[in-house]
Write an enzyme that holds these catalytic residues in place. Sequence first.
Site, PDB file in Angstrom:
ATOM      1  N   GLY A 107      42.373  42.158  42.897  1.00  0.00           N
ATOM      2  CA  GLY A 107      43.453  41.847  42.538  1.00  0.00           C
ATOM      3  C   GLY A 107      43.415  40.974  41.213  1.00  0.00           C
ATOM      4  O   GLY A 107      44.114  40.086  40.725  1.00  0.00           O
ATOM      5  N   THR A 150      43.174  42.047  36.662  1.00  0.00           N
ATOM      6  CA  THR A 150      43.944  43.049  35.795  1.00  0.00           C
ATOM      7  C   THR A 150      43.735  44.441  36.157  1.00  0.00           C
ATOM      8  O   THR A 150      44.858  45.066  36.451  1.00  0.00           O
ATOM      9  CB  THR A 150      43.449  42.879  34.390  1.00  0.00           C
ATOM     10  OG1 THR A 150      43.786  41.324  33.987  1.00  0.00           O
ATOM     11  CG2 THR A 150      44.348  43.356  33.381  1.00  0.00           C
ATOM     12  N   ALA A 151      42.533  44.945  36.335  1.00  0.00           N
ATOM     13  CA  ALA A 151      42.313  46.381  36.932  1.00  0.00           C
ATOM     14  C   ALA A 151      43.082  46.607  38.166  1.00  0.00           C
ATOM     15  O   ALA A 151      43.844  47.639  38.284  1.00  0.00           O
ATOM     16  CB  ALA A 151      40.898  46.628  36.928  1.00  0.00           C
ATOM     17  N   SER A 173      40.556  38.811  47.180  1.00  0.00           N
ATOM     18  CA  SER A 173      39.532  37.720  47.888  1.00  0.00           C
ATOM     19  C   SER A 173      39.923  36.646  47.515  1.00  0.00           C
ATOM     20  O   SER A 173      40.345  36.100  46.274  1.00  0.00           O
ATOM     21  CB  SER A 173      38.100  37.866  47.441  1.00  0.00           C
ATOM     22  OG  SER A 173      37.338  36.952  47.950  1.00  0.00           O
ATOM     23  N   ALA A 231      44.048  40.196  24.879  1.00  0.00           N
ATOM     24  CA  ALA A 231      44.254  41.029  23.623  1.00  0.00           C
ATOM     25  C   ALA A 231      44.389  42.497  24.012  1.00  0.00           C
ATOM     26  O   ALA A 231      43.456  43.049  24.863  1.00  0.00           O
ATOM     27  CB  ALA A 231      43.366  40.722  22.521  1.00  0.00           C
ATOM     28  N   LYS A 249      50.713  41.603  18.389  1.00  0.00           N
ATOM     29  CA  LYS A 249      49.496  41.723  17.650  1.00  0.00           C
ATOM     30  C   LYS A 249      49.610  42.956  16.764  1.00  0.00           C
ATOM     31  O   LYS A 249      49.734  44.108  17.244  1.00  0.00           O
ATOM     32  CB  LYS A 249      48.239  41.872  18.774  1.00  0.00           C
ATOM     33  CG  LYS A 249      47.243  42.343  18.220  1.00  0.00           C
ATOM     34  CD  LYS A 249      45.903  42.380  19.172  1.00  0.00           C
ATOM     35  CE  LYS A 249      44.689  42.919  18.623  1.00  0.00           C
ATOM     36  NZ  LYS A 249      43.754  43.226  19.731  1.00  0.00           N
ATOM     37  N   THR A 273      39.344  46.634  24.087  1.00  0.00           N
ATOM     38  CA  THR A 273      39.523  48.071  24.690  1.00  0.00           C
ATOM     39  C   THR A 273      39.538  48.285  26.256  1.00  0.00           C
ATOM     40  O   THR A 273      39.786  49.324  26.732  1.00  0.00           O
ATOM     41  CB  THR A 273      38.746  49.070  23.984  1.00  0.00           C
ATOM     42  OG1 THR A 273      37.149  48.420  24.049  1.00  0.00           O
ATOM     43  CG2 THR A 273      38.906  49.456  22.655  1.00  0.00           C
ATOM     44  N   ILE A 310      41.256  46.665  28.562  1.00  0.00           N
ATOM     45  CA  ILE A 310      42.632  47.123  29.214  1.00  0.00           C
ATOM     46  C   ILE A 310      43.110  48.238  29.154  1.00  0.00           C
ATOM     47  O   ILE A 310      43.659  49.122  30.032  1.00  0.00           O
ATOM     48  CB  ILE A 310      43.661  45.967  29.083  1.00  0.00           C
ATOM     49  CG1 ILE A 310      43.181  44.626  29.510  1.00  0.00           C
ATOM     50  CG2 ILE A 310      45.148  46.189  29.702  1.00  0.00           C
ATOM     51  CD1 ILE A 310      43.807  43.558  29.119  1.00  0.00           C
TER      52      ILE A 310
HETATM   53  C1  LIG Z   1      34.550  37.653  27.454  1.00  0.00           C
HETATM   54  C2  LIG Z   1      35.353  38.775  27.744  1.00  0.00           C
HETATM   55  C3  LIG Z   1      36.518  38.906  27.100  1.00  0.00           C
HETATM   56  C4  LIG Z   1      37.533  39.844  27.410  1.00  0.00           C
HETATM   57  N1  LIG Z   1      38.355  40.182  26.693  1.00  0.00           N
HETATM   58  C5  LIG Z   1      39.299  41.162  26.493  1.00  0.00           C
HETATM   59  C6  LIG Z   1      40.257  41.508  25.696  1.00  0.00           C
HETATM   60  O1  LIG Z   1      40.923  40.722  24.879  1.00  0.00           O
HETATM   61  N2  LIG Z   1      41.043  42.586  26.214  1.00  0.00           N
HETATM   62  C7  LIG Z   1      40.650  43.451  27.046  1.00  0.00           C
HETATM   63  O2  LIG Z   1      41.440  44.591  26.873  1.00  0.00           O
HETATM   64  N3  LIG Z   1      39.630  43.118  28.039  1.00  0.00           N
HETATM   65  C8  LIG Z   1      38.841  42.103  27.830  1.00  0.00           C
HETATM   66  N4  LIG Z   1      38.060  41.823  28.598  1.00  0.00           N
HETATM   67  C9  LIG Z   1      37.855  42.651  29.893  1.00  0.00           C
HETATM   68  C10 LIG Z   1      39.110  42.362  30.845  1.00  0.00           C
HETATM   69  O3  LIG Z   1      38.871  41.155  31.082  1.00  0.00           O
HETATM   70  C11 LIG Z   1      38.741  43.045  32.049  1.00  0.00           C
HETATM   71  O4  LIG Z   1      38.751  44.624  31.844  1.00  0.00           O
HETATM   72  C12 LIG Z   1      39.963  42.884  33.162  1.00  0.00           C
HETATM   73  O5  LIG Z   1      40.149  41.676  33.277  1.00  0.00           O
HETATM   74  C13 LIG Z   1      39.934  43.765  34.425  1.00  0.00           C
HETATM   75  O6  LIG Z   1      38.802  42.962  35.055  1.00  0.00           O
HETATM   76  P1  LIG Z   1      38.722  43.391  36.759  1.00  0.00           P
HETATM   77  O7  LIG Z   1      40.060  43.349  37.321  1.00  0.00           O
HETATM   78  O8  LIG Z   1      38.042  44.671  36.684  1.00  0.00           O
HETATM   79  O9  LIG Z   1      37.764  42.214  37.365  1.00  0.00           O
HETATM   80  P2  LIG Z   1      38.037  40.921  37.947  1.00  0.00           P
HETATM   81  O10 LIG Z   1      38.937  40.103  36.938  1.00  0.00           O
HETATM   82  O11 LIG Z   1      36.649  40.260  37.778  1.00  0.00           O
HETATM   83  O12 LIG Z   1      38.787  41.014  39.270  1.00  0.00           O
HETATM   84  C14 LIG Z   1      38.121  41.298  40.450  1.00  0.00           C
HETATM   85  C15 LIG Z   1      38.745  41.182  41.600  1.00  0.00           C
HETATM   86  O13 LIG Z   1      37.949  41.493  42.548  1.00  0.00           O
HETATM   87  C16 LIG Z   1      38.340  40.728  43.704  1.00  0.00           C
HETATM   88  N5  LIG Z   1      36.852  40.599  44.622  1.00  0.00           N
HETATM   89  C17 LIG Z   1      35.597  40.374  44.132  1.00  0.00           C
HETATM   90  N6  LIG Z   1      34.692  40.318  45.405  1.00  0.00           N
HETATM   91  C18 LIG Z   1      35.746  40.630  46.301  1.00  0.00           C
HETATM   92  C19 LIG Z   1      35.466  40.818  47.820  1.00  0.00           C
HETATM   93  N7  LIG Z   1      34.218  40.650  48.404  1.00  0.00           N
HETATM   94  N8  LIG Z   1      36.445  40.925  48.738  1.00  0.00           N
HETATM   95  C20 LIG Z   1      37.558  41.230  48.015  1.00  0.00           C
HETATM   96  N9  LIG Z   1      38.039  41.256  46.670  1.00  0.00           N
HETATM   97  C21 LIG Z   1      36.978  40.883  45.792  1.00  0.00           C
HETATM   98  C22 LIG Z   1      38.255  39.593  43.108  1.00  0.00           C
HETATM   99  O14 LIG Z   1      39.104  38.624  43.864  1.00  0.00           O
HETATM  100  C23 LIG Z   1      39.484  39.846  42.064  1.00  0.00           C
HETATM  101  O15 LIG Z   1      40.617  39.831  42.439  1.00  0.00           O
HETATM  102  C24 LIG Z   1      37.266  40.624  28.467  1.00  0.00           C
HETATM  103  C25 LIG Z   1      36.126  40.560  29.331  1.00  0.00           C
HETATM  104  C26 LIG Z   1      35.085  39.528  29.097  1.00  0.00           C
HETATM  105  C27 LIG Z   1      34.022  39.447  29.967  1.00  0.00           C
END
Ligand SMILES: Cc1cc2nc3c(=O)[nH]c(=O)nc-3n(C[C@H](O)[C@H](O)[C@H](O)COP(=O)(O)OP(=O)(O)OC[C@H]3O[C@@H](n4cnc5c(N)ncnc54)[C@H](O)[C@@H]3O)c2cc1C
Length: 501
Positions: free
Chosen positions: A14, A16-17, A41, A52, A80, A348, A350
């Site tokens: 849950g 951003t992805a 989780s 961004a 932006k 990039t 998001i």
């Molecule tokens: C330093 C940094 C800066 C960034 N800046 C930018 C930016 O400026 N612009 C941009 O486009 N992108 C940026 N990104 C990338 C962006 O943050 C991610 O692409 C975006 O937040 C998506 O993350 P996610 O949802 O894949 O993972 P996460 O945010 O890590 O979410 C993972 C989810 O999985 C769940 N989960 C994990 N394990 C379990 C389990 N066992 N059971 C159930 N649920 C579980 C967690 O609870 C959570 O809800 C940045 C990333 C980093 C590291």
Amino acid sequence: MQNNQIESYVILGGGTAGWISAAVLAQALKNSKVNITLIESPNVATVGVGEATIPSIVDLLEYLRIPQKDFILKTNATFKLGIKFVDWLEKGQHYWHQFGYIGNNIDGLPFYQHWARHISQGGQFGLTDFSPAVALAKQNKFFIPDPKRPNNLSGSTYALHFDAGLVAEYLKEYCLKKHNLEVVYDHLVDTELDIQGQIKTLHLQSGKHISADFFIDCSGQRALLINKALRVGYQNWQHYLPANKAIAVQTDISNPLPPYTEATAHEHGWRWRIPLQNRTGNGYVYCDDFCSDNHAEALLIDHATKHNCVINQSKLISFTTGKRDKMWFKNCLAVGLSSGFLEPLESTSIYLIMRAMLNFVQSLPDKMPHPATIKEFNRRMDIEYQCIRDFIVLHYCRTQRTDSAFWRMWQTLAIPDSLQQKLALFEAQGRLMHNPQDLFAQDSWYAVLEGMGVRAKSLDPRVYQSNFTMVEKAFADSANALVQVASKTLDHAEYIQRLKL
Ligand SMILES: Cc1cc2nc3c(=O)[nH]c(=O)nc-3n(C[C@H](O)[C@H](O)[C@H](O)COP(=O)(O)OP(=O)(O)OC[C@H]3O[C@@H](n4cnc5c(N)ncnc54)[C@H](O)[C@@H]3O)c2cc1C
């Protein structure tokens, strides 16, 4: 014909992805009876620092039929217009990567060719002096062009900076209102496969079991389905982009409020600064071969507190630049950090989430996904990743900085062949490879090439057929008009205040 349609999707995660995936799927399937379940989780926090974006975020909001003003106000968003890169070529220099175009084609040739002639004959205008977005950004102004009343600023496009946590909340509410989506707050402990090796059931900490026809892995860097369960490998691109850590901290609001992201090169990496309505996001991306975490934190805090006060605990994040060998494998699609990561220099990630999901809803499979559908999806996403990787490497590979081991490393680091070919073509006569699948349009490449001191050795011979005196006059008129018109628009902060009325 046998009805083999998918009846249920599970999204794991849950962040951003997870919520963008849920929203796009819910919108695409709004008239169906397909079940969508999202599991998040209570034990694992989201990465939460992606704040961004690039202009495609506006397209995503349109696709989801989300009113932009409502979204901006509820996610503390700001506008932006591009990125200001400071100290990348050498200390004391800066350049802009604008959103939107730079100048107009003249006599059927790209504007860049005429500008390069202008410079080679002693001209004084910088390339991005002809960008509407940069004219606004330099003055902290903002304006949304009205297509019915075109003016000099009409070519500016924009993206948003926002609070990632509030975006997840916003999209959750959107999904719950729009679609019969179920949210399960539970922790995945085990994954069961069927005899064909497809994912069958997720076993949760509470003892609950959830089965579905198709699974979207948004579990972040843990990649619990695509990697842990299905063993799909990862292409490590650290030999091209060695930064592997980031530290992030928030400070209070910026005044004036810049309508751009700032990316400043530092001794062992670079620092970002992202202004929101209520706070500023700061971060330092670095390579831990050259810098300890403590040193990185001290450097970040030192810079971030020059004009602002820290308002939260800093957060350390490790990452491995690269991409999943296959984003889609069997009945599982990896989206977000589970599918790969490129450092956030051009914001990039998001975009890649959105691109993956918009491609996926164009390729919706049956219960047994067809290998040709999967292959084509993966081919397209591979190209997206590679083009972005090359563009990011370009920001480093021609640096003239030699003040630290991190920057000296770039003199010997190999660059991808695809980038090598792009550079060779450009340096010959200022031409760019035509690649309709490259996220970054030609004017983006021109801006960063020029910012990093890469110039063509010769030009397209046709440029010398144009009347140079007339072109020079048009340059002066256009650059001056941009500054004038931009100065008459609202300050960025005031523009946002008026949205609240
Ligand atoms: C330093 C940094 C800066 C960034 N800046 C930018 C930016 O400026 N612009 C941009 O486009 N992108 C940026 N990104 C990338 C962006 O943050 C991610 O692409 C975006 O937040 C998506 O993350 P996610 O949802 O894949 O993972 P996460 O945010 O890590 O979410 C993972 C989810 O999985 C769940 N989960 C994990 N394990 C379990 C389990 N066992 N059971 C159930 N649920 C579980 C967690 O609870 C959570 O809800 C940045 C990333 C980093 C590291």
